[in-house]
Design a protein around this motif. Sequence first.
Motif: not given
Length: 397
Positions: A286-307
């Motif tokens: 479960r810790l492995k899944v948690f880390r993968s979700q946090m890493a995906a969030n980090a990638e996703l927020i870098r793609l945010i365009d706009g407010p």
Amino acid sequence: MSELLSSLSTSLGTACAVCGGPTESTLELPGLPLTDTFTRTPVDNPVSGIDQTFRFCEACGHGQLGHQVAPEVLYGSNYCFRTSASPTARKGTDFFMSLLDEVAAGRQFRSAIDLGCNDLFLLDRVGDRAALRTGVDPIWKGREHEMDGQPIRVIGAPIEDVDLSVLDQKPDLVMCRHTLEHIARPRDVVAGLLAGAADDAIFVFEVPGIEALVNRCRFDQVFHQHLQYFSMRSFLKMLEGLGARAIAVKSHYHDWGAFAVAFAKGGDGGAAPLLDAPDGEKMSSRLKVFRSQMAANAELIRLIDGPAFGYGAAQMLPVLAYHMGTDLGFLDAVIDDDPEKEGVFYWNLPVSIRPLAAVGSLDAATVLITAVDSAQPILRRLLERRPRHIIHPFNMI
């Protein structure tokens, strides 16, 4: 700086606080930020984070921190959680009272004590059922006089330091809601309470459960203030070892996976039931899944365009941001529906907190849910406003 940080934290050792067995380091958290860091004025605080470790006991399924941060740091003047001001905490008190009613319906108590009484919300709830009422909480230190002439007496001290013999009458109702997890040596505390309470006392304790934390991959719920992470198995094992008997157990899974246990003096010598609890293998996966979700969030927020906005000024937000690898500086603001939080900010995050009315239209905005434990009502609110995108940091609600 290193000397300052070392003075704020002490080792709790490696032995399990419940069964005394060995624990293994499961999650290293270097520079873990403090939570509950709301302020209305700038804070000159050099502590950006304090190293922490999460340890796990395979034998009884108990989790615990490796270090204790000085209480004056965690519960100083900036500590602002109040039960009566939190809708979640108020509903949780209803759950707690339902177990008390189940095991002591109609019983009138001679003396009730609430350990970790906060703003006395729970003691007010039992006002018609106890002749004497006493609250214990360090937030009342130096303020005891405020209750002079009132029906509730307060003791401004940690529960580890309280001797029940100072009370006018031994308590026959001992309540402790979401406090035992803050204690370094919970077994010793419960032992002292059992010894000092009336022989016919009923004890009702509620704690967050580690089962839900692991099942939901919510390792962002590991933070400095919670030193203990009980499983139902580890809690009942603790009672068994102290010669106490469990009367009833009730689960409140959707409130931090909490469970409440009613118990009394005089164990019958039988072993506590061997309940399921997380094991090391489940913890690791479960810790492995948690880390993968946090890493995906980090990638996703870098793609945010706009407010971009957060929604929900949660006390735990600095820890979530820590695991996502961001200080949330990309957000225009964190929206919150609590009018008391307008003009408040976090001293350890560069974000402001604003009401929804002040933000205006969300049509072109991306909104990150930043109060994860309130995701369902926030989603309902957001779906009415229809922002361009909604990001939930976790796959499971």
